[in-house]
Enzyme design. Structure first.
Site, PDB file in Angstrom:
ATOM      1  N   CYS A 111     -79.462  10.810  -7.219  1.00 50.52           N
ATOM      2  CA  CYS A 111     -79.482  12.275  -7.212  1.00 50.52           C
ATOM      3  C   CYS A 111     -79.314  12.858  -5.805  1.00 50.52           C
ATOM      4  O   CYS A 111     -78.992  14.030  -5.655  1.00 50.52           O
ATOM      5  CB  CYS A 111     -80.759  12.796  -7.848  1.00 50.52           C
ATOM      6  SG  CYS A 111     -80.898  12.335  -9.581  1.00 50.52           S
ATOM      7  N   HIS A 247     -82.483  20.184  -5.422  1.00 50.51           N
ATOM      8  CA  HIS A 247     -82.104  19.368  -6.577  1.00 50.51           C
ATOM      9  C   HIS A 247     -82.786  19.927  -7.826  1.00 50.51           C
ATOM     10  O   HIS A 247     -84.001  20.164  -7.829  1.00 50.51           O
ATOM     11  CB  HIS A 247     -82.540  17.922  -6.315  1.00 50.51           C
ATOM     12  CG  HIS A 247     -82.308  17.003  -7.454  1.00 50.51           C
ATOM     13  ND1 HIS A 247     -81.150  17.017  -8.199  1.00 50.51           N
ATOM     14  CD2 HIS A 247     -83.089  16.011  -7.996  1.00 50.51           C
ATOM     15  CE1 HIS A 247     -81.227  16.092  -9.141  1.00 50.51           C
ATOM     16  NE2 HIS A 247     -82.392  15.476  -9.039  1.00 50.51           N
ATOM     17  N   ASN A 277     -80.840  18.073 -15.506  1.00 48.12           N
ATOM     18  CA  ASN A 277     -80.668  17.389 -14.227  1.00 48.12           C
ATOM     19  C   ASN A 277     -79.324  16.646 -14.259  1.00 48.12           C
ATOM     20  O   ASN A 277     -79.204  15.618 -14.925  1.00 48.12           O
ATOM     21  CB  ASN A 277     -81.848  16.420 -14.033  1.00 48.12           C
ATOM     22  CG  ASN A 277     -81.732  15.593 -12.774  1.00 48.12           C
ATOM     23  OD1 ASN A 277     -80.703  15.603 -12.099  1.00 48.12           O
ATOM     24  ND2 ASN A 277     -82.782  14.862 -12.458  1.00 48.12           N
TER      25      ASN A 277
END
Ligand code: COA
Length: 320
Positions: A111, A247, A277
């Site tokens: 990520c 994020h 996500n």
């Protein structure tokens, strides 16, 4: 000399999967998912591959930047879900764009991939090696998700975001990247290429595995820490930062970070409600949305920050 983001683009698949739809597959509910994460729906790739999403985001970023693909000297894709073990997603994007003058490769930091890739491009620009590059965050985690596991399958979505960066007098100010390989097993995915010579077994599919609470604790500690470090190293007062583009894993993580930084939540734009996500793509997708909505003005100071498997984390301060 630094590197400036001169254009952004993003792509998400058309197929929307709501929490209610997931509740038909696993034992969960819209109330549980939205309450714990802020996610209400995600986009899931049906026809789209990772490289297709990455290339579409890249085309939009090049158009937004007014840059021809042939001007690109470096293409970096932050991804952990490429369509092939090799070649890289970046090489497939290069072909789709016709960016014949570029060097292309992937950066693996889960990520944190977009931030790590951007930091790499920035280093090349400052060193005078390249002047114009493209950085992409693209992931299709739906391919690595165990759709029987309610503790992970509700969290992720697919998508890609991209930014064109060019050598300029202002732009990126300071970055901090970090990793802790000792904690690799907190969030991991077994390779899809685990065919074994020794016992002659066929390759098996690997699914991602996560200790959610450990990731949560790590994120709310590390993200504020690395943001503070960037501020300190760039001699910047936190009040000068207009937006914190974090994020988009979980709204409760963003809320906790805002609290630790003693900053109002309205400085923390969020869109995980719509996309879930999307791994390496969350930061560039959100940045692109803000750019296209005209929320980013020349001179604005923006803090980007991400975290993910590795464990990895990073923050970058830039002037728009
Ligand atoms: N629907 C309903 N119940 C669920 C569920 C779901 N989708 N997933 C887990 N549960 C259950 C668990 O089985 C557990 O039940 P039990 O108490 O009967 O054992 C209960 O909910 C609590 O589970 P827990 O894991 O303690 O929940 P949590 O409050 O830690 O929330 C996360 C789970 C995943 C939302 C949270 O830990 C988190 O967001 N972590 C960060 C993850 C992340 O961001 N990952 C990406 C990093 S890049």
């Amino acid at each position: 000399m630094t590197g400036k983001i001169i254009g952004t683009g993003s792509y998400v698949p058309a197929r929307i999967v709501t929490n209610d739809e997931l509740a038909q597959i696993v034992d969960t509910s819209d109330e549980w998912i939205a309450g714990r994460t802020g996610i209400r729906q995600r986009r899931i790739a049906v026809e789209e591959s990772t490289s297709y999403m990455a290339a579409e985001a890249a085309k939009r970023a090049l158009e937004n930047a007014g840059t021809d693909a042939e001007e690109l000297e470096l293409i970096l894709v932050g991804t952990t879900s490429g369509d092939h073990c090799f070649p890289s997603v970046a090489c497939e994007v290069q072909a789709a764009l016709g960016a014949g003058n570029a060097v292309a490769y992937d950066v693996s930091a889960a990520c944190s991939g977009f931030l790590f890739a951007m930091d790499t491009l920035w280093a090349f620009i400052r060193a005078g090696v390249y002047k114009t590059g493209l950085v992409i965050g693209a992931d299709c985690l739906s391919k690595l998700t165990d759709w029987r596991d309610r503790s992970t399958c509700v969290l992720f979505g697919d998508g890609a975001g991209a930014a064109v960066m060019k050598a300029a007098d202002s732009g990126l100010i300071q970055t901090v990247m970090g990793s802790d390989g000792n904690r690799w097993n907190v969030l991991s995915c077994v390779s899809r290429t685990n065919g074994s010579f020794a016992d002659g077994k066929a390759p098996q599919l690997g699914f991602l595995h996560m200790d959610g609470q450990e990731v949560f604790k790590f994120a709310v500690k590390k993200v504020p820490e690395c943001i503070h470090q960037v501020l300190e190293e760039s001699d910047t007062d936190i009040e000068q930062v207009k937006y914190f583009v974090l994020h988009q894993a979980n709204y409760r993580i963003v809320e906790a970070v805002a609290k630790r930084l003693k900053q109002p939540l309205d400085k923390f734009p969020m869109n995980m409600e719509y996309y879930g996500n999307t791994s390496a793509a969350t930061v560039p997708i959100l940045l692109d949305e803000m750019n296209r909505e005209g929320r980013l003005k020349p001179g604005d100071r923006i803090m980007l920050s991400g975290f993910g498997a590795g464990l990895t984390w990073g923050a970058a301060l830039l002037e728009w």
